[in-house]
Design a protein around this motif. Structure first.
Motif, mmCIF file in Angstrom:
data_model
loop_
_atom_site.group_PDB
_atom_site.id
_atom_site.type_symbol
_atom_site.label_atom_id
_atom_site.label_comp_id
_atom_site.label_asym_id
_atom_site.label_seq_id
_atom_site.Cartn_x
_atom_site.Cartn_y
_atom_site.Cartn_z
ATOM 1 N N VAL A 1 0.831 -1.208 0.000
ATOM 2 C CA VAL A 1 0.000 0.000 0.000
ATOM 3 C C VAL A 1 0.864 1.255 0.000
ATOM 4 O O VAL A 1 0.544 2.255 -0.654
ATOM 5 C CB VAL A 1 -0.954 -0.012 1.214
ATOM 6 C CG1 VAL A 1 -1.665 1.328 1.362
ATOM 7 C CG2 VAL A 1 -1.973 -1.130 1.060
ATOM 8 N N ALA A 2 1.978 1.213 0.717
ATOM 9 C CA ALA A 2 2.858 2.379 0.819
ATOM 10 C C ALA A 2 3.711 2.586 -0.428
ATOM 11 O O ALA A 2 4.290 3.672 -0.605
ATOM 12 C CB ALA A 2 3.766 2.237 2.033
ATOM 13 N N LEU A 3 3.786 1.595 -1.302
ATOM 14 C CA LEU A 3 4.701 1.658 -2.448
ATOM 15 C C LEU A 3 4.495 2.881 -3.334
ATOM 16 O O LEU A 3 5.477 3.528 -3.728
ATOM 17 C CB LEU A 3 4.591 0.369 -3.272
ATOM 18 C CG LEU A 3 5.607 0.214 -4.404
ATOM 19 C CD1 LEU A 3 7.031 0.226 -3.860
ATOM 20 C CD2 LEU A 3 5.348 -1.082 -5.178
ATOM 21 N N PRO A 4 3.256 3.272 -3.689
ATOM 22 C CA PRO A 4 3.098 4.466 -4.533
ATOM 23 C C PRO A 4 3.668 5.727 -3.895
ATOM 24 O O PRO A 4 4.168 6.603 -4.600
ATOM 25 C CB PRO A 4 1.578 4.568 -4.708
ATOM 26 C CG PRO A 4 1.076 3.184 -4.503
ATOM 27 C CD PRO A 4 1.963 2.599 -3.447
ATOM 28 N N LEU A 5 3.577 5.820 -2.582
ATOM 29 C CA LEU A 5 4.144 6.987 -1.901
ATOM 30 C C LEU A 5 5.661 6.986 -2.024
ATOM 31 O O LEU A 5 6.275 8.031 -2.289
ATOM 32 C CB LEU A 5 3.741 6.970 -0.423
ATOM 33 C CG LEU A 5 2.246 7.110 -0.135
ATOM 34 C CD1 LEU A 5 1.959 6.880 1.345
ATOM 35 C CD2 LEU A 5 1.732 8.473 -0.575
ATOM 36 N N ARG A 6 6.278 5.825 -1.850
ATOM 37 C CA ARG A 6 7.733 5.723 -1.983
ATOM 38 C C ARG A 6 8.174 6.050 -3.406
ATOM 39 O O ARG A 6 9.155 6.778 -3.615
ATOM 40 C CB ARG A 6 8.207 4.317 -1.592
ATOM 41 C CG ARG A 6 7.958 3.966 -0.131
ATOM 42 C CD ARG A 6 8.570 2.617 0.226
ATOM 43 N NE ARG A 6 8.254 2.206 1.576
ATOM 44 C CZ ARG A 6 8.879 2.652 2.663
ATOM 45 N NH1 ARG A 6 9.867 3.536 2.538
ATOM 46 N NH2 ARG A 6 8.530 2.231 3.861
ATOM 47 N N LEU A 7 7.450 5.531 -4.391
ATOM 48 C CA LEU A 7 7.810 5.775 -5.793
ATOM 49 C C LEU A 7 7.669 7.252 -6.154
ATOM 50 O O LEU A 7 8.402 7.765 -6.999
ATOM 51 C CB LEU A 7 6.939 4.925 -6.717
ATOM 52 C CG LEU A 7 7.180 3.413 -6.668
ATOM 53 C CD1 LEU A 7 6.161 2.676 -7.520
ATOM 54 C CD2 LEU A 7 8.596 3.075 -7.134
ATOM 55 N N ALA A 8 6.725 7.923 -5.499
ATOM 56 C CA ALA A 8 6.519 9.344 -5.777
ATOM 57 C C ALA A 8 7.434 10.239 -4.947
ATOM 58 O O ALA A 8 7.380 11.461 -5.048
ATOM 59 C CB ALA A 8 5.061 9.716 -5.505
ATOM 60 N N GLY A 9 8.294 9.603 -4.131
ATOM 61 C CA GLY A 9 9.220 10.373 -3.312
ATOM 62 C C GLY A 9 8.560 11.077 -2.142
ATOM 63 O O GLY A 9 9.097 12.060 -1.614
ATOM 64 N N LYS A 10 7.387 10.567 -1.720
ATOM 65 C CA LYS A 10 6.668 11.173 -0.610
ATOM 66 C C LYS A 10 6.968 10.424 0.691
ATOM 67 O O LYS A 10 7.293 9.240 0.687
ATOM 68 C CB LYS A 10 5.158 11.154 -0.875
ATOM 69 C CG LYS A 10 4.724 11.963 -2.089
ATOM 70 C CD LYS A 10 3.222 11.891 -2.271
ATOM 71 C CE LYS A 10 2.764 12.710 -3.475
ATOM 72 N NZ LYS A 10 1.295 12.640 -3.661
ATOM 73 N N LYS A 11 6.805 11.125 1.783
ATOM 74 C CA LYS A 11 6.988 10.499 3.089
ATOM 75 C C LYS A 11 5.847 9.519 3.328
ATOM 76 O O LYS A 11 4.680 9.814 3.073
ATOM 77 C CB LYS A 11 6.992 11.560 4.190
ATOM 78 C CG LYS A 11 7.194 10.987 5.581
ATOM 79 C CD LYS A 11 7.193 12.090 6.633
ATOM 80 C CE LYS A 11 7.358 11.507 8.025
ATOM 81 N NZ LYS A 11 7.353 12.568 9.079
ATOM 82 N N VAL A 12 6.183 8.324 3.785
ATOM 83 C CA VAL A 12 5.178 7.303 4.054
ATOM 84 C C VAL A 12 4.582 7.533 5.434
ATOM 85 O O VAL A 12 5.282 7.499 6.451
ATOM 86 C CB VAL A 12 5.788 5.883 3.965
ATOM 87 C CG1 VAL A 12 4.757 4.838 4.382
ATOM 88 C CG2 VAL A 12 6.282 5.612 2.547
ATOM 89 N N ASP A 13 3.289 7.789 5.451
ATOM 90 C CA ASP A 13 2.553 7.977 6.697
ATOM 91 C C ASP A 13 1.882 6.643 7.024
ATOM 92 O O ASP A 13 0.816 6.313 6.492
ATOM 93 C CB ASP A 13 1.515 9.088 6.522
ATOM 94 C CG ASP A 13 0.779 9.415 7.818
ATOM 95 O OD1 ASP A 13 0.782 8.568 8.728
ATOM 96 O OD2 ASP A 13 0.201 10.510 7.901
ATOM 97 N N ARG A 14 2.506 5.854 7.888
ATOM 98 C CA ARG A 14 1.983 4.528 8.209
ATOM 99 C C ARG A 14 0.596 4.611 8.845
ATOM 100 O O ARG A 14 -0.247 3.729 8.643
ATOM 101 C CB ARG A 14 2.947 3.782 9.134
ATOM 102 C CG ARG A 14 4.256 3.387 8.448
ATOM 103 C CD ARG A 14 5.176 2.665 9.425
ATOM 104 N NE ARG A 14 4.594 1.406 9.896
ATOM 105 C CZ ARG A 14 4.696 0.251 9.250
ATOM 106 N NH1 ARG A 14 5.345 0.180 8.096
ATOM 107 N NH2 ARG A 14 4.151 -0.845 9.761
ATOM 108 N N LYS A 15 0.343 5.679 9.584
ATOM 109 C CA LYS A 15 -0.975 5.842 10.191
ATOM 110 C C LYS A 15 -2.041 6.000 9.115
ATOM 111 O O LYS A 15 -3.140 5.435 9.210
ATOM 112 C CB LYS A 15 -0.964 7.057 11.125
ATOM 113 C CG LYS A 15 -2.260 7.250 11.895
ATOM 114 C CD LYS A 15 -2.138 8.427 12.861
ATOM 115 C CE LYS A 15 -3.441 8.620 13.637
ATOM 116 N NZ LYS A 15 -3.346 9.774 14.573
ATOM 117 N N GLN A 16 -1.709 6.774 8.080
ATOM 118 C CA GLN A 16 -2.640 6.956 6.967
ATOM 119 C C GLN A 16 -2.864 5.636 6.237
ATOM 120 O O GLN A 16 -4.001 5.275 5.909
ATOM 121 C CB GLN A 16 -2.103 8.001 5.983
ATOM 122 C CG GLN A 16 -2.990 8.195 4.760
ATOM 123 C CD GLN A 16 -2.265 8.838 3.589
ATOM 124 O OE1 GLN A 16 -1.038 8.930 3.597
ATOM 125 N NE2 GLN A 16 -3.005 9.249 2.587
#
Length: 259
Positions: free
Chosen positions: A115-130
């Motif tokens: 689920v967090a992968l798109p955030l990582r690919l976009a260079g965004k901080k991964v918000d695990r709570k979100q």
């Protein structure tokens, strides 16, 4: 899950005279032929048509996965231009979510990591709570550390939905998202997609061959021979099935009128 972004354009997706031709020479294949359509933000639209009608080509051109031969595509008011592949990839990661028939999850990653992968690919901080909040909303809050092989098909598709939602995209494109699922799982997935639209203002465009799946949408766009041949608001499975049986007649009539 993030709420609806009221700053977005009123039209989440707009296609203007989009055509796509494959091949050249004596036998080119015209998969799309001058399709124009506008879809409002916060709506759920099903794309339907017989095999070879151009459904998948329309989705690929609309999502920026393929370049149209002619015409223009706008997502959230911004045009998908013929720039570099790097720029286009960045645009897709910021504005577009994808859900595929075969889930396309990475087997070595946990549910949370997928689920967090798109955030990582976009260079965004991964918000695990979100991420956890989204997984809870799709009914997988207790599966965050599982891997795809440990989940049912319906659960894997719910992970894919959570992955598509995590960046709060302008449009989510779903390509036969229930094609690999049993009836009960398919119903659950379609309810989730409809809920994402109604509760959070997401915009969903779904290619399907199933009239029951299409009945979960707000409207249906019908294609035949690469052309848009009609729409249906507030669809029922029966009305969609009836319309599908007459698509060939509509194409023939259009040819006669245009002759």
């Amino acid at each position: 899950m993030a709420g609806y972004d009221t700053s977005r354009a009123a039209q989440a997706l707009r296609l203007v005279g989009v055509s796509k031709t494959y091949g050249s020479g004596e036998n080119p294949v015209r998969a799309l032929d001058g399709v124009s359509v506008s879809l409002a933000a916060g709506t759920f639209t099903a794309i339907m048509g017989p095999s070879g009608s151009g459904k998948s080509t329309l989705l690929q051109c609309a999502a920026g996965l393929d370049q149209p031969t002619e015409g223009r595509v706008f997502i959230d008011g911004s045009e998908l231009t013929g720039g570099s592949e790097t720029a286009l990839t960045k645009f897709r990661r910021q504005r577009v979510g994808f859900i595929f028939q075969q889930f396309n999850l990475l087997p070595a990653l946990t549910v949370m990591q997928n689920v967090a992968l798109p955030l990582r690919l976009a260079g965004k901080k991964v918000d695990r709570k979100q991420c956890r909040s989204i997984l809870e909303k799709v009914g997988l809050g207790d599966r965050t550390n599982h891997r795809p092989a440990e989940l049912s098909g319906g659960q894997q598709q719910r992970v894919a939905i959570a992955r598509a939602l995590v960046t709060n995209p302008s449009v989510i494109f779903a390509d036969e998202p229930t094609g690999a699922l049993d009836t009960r799982s398919a119903r659950s997935v379609l309810t989730l997609l409809a809920g994402a639209v109604r509760e959070f203002g997401q915009t969903v465009v779904m290619v399907t061959h199933d009239p029951v799946a299409a009945s979960y949408a707000d409207s249906v766009v019908f294609l035949a021979d690469g052309q848009m041949v009609g729409t249906l608001a507030h669809p029922t499975a029966e009305a969609v099935a009836e319309r599908m049986t007459h698509l060939g007649d509509e194409v023939s009539l259009r040819r006669v009128v245009g002759a």
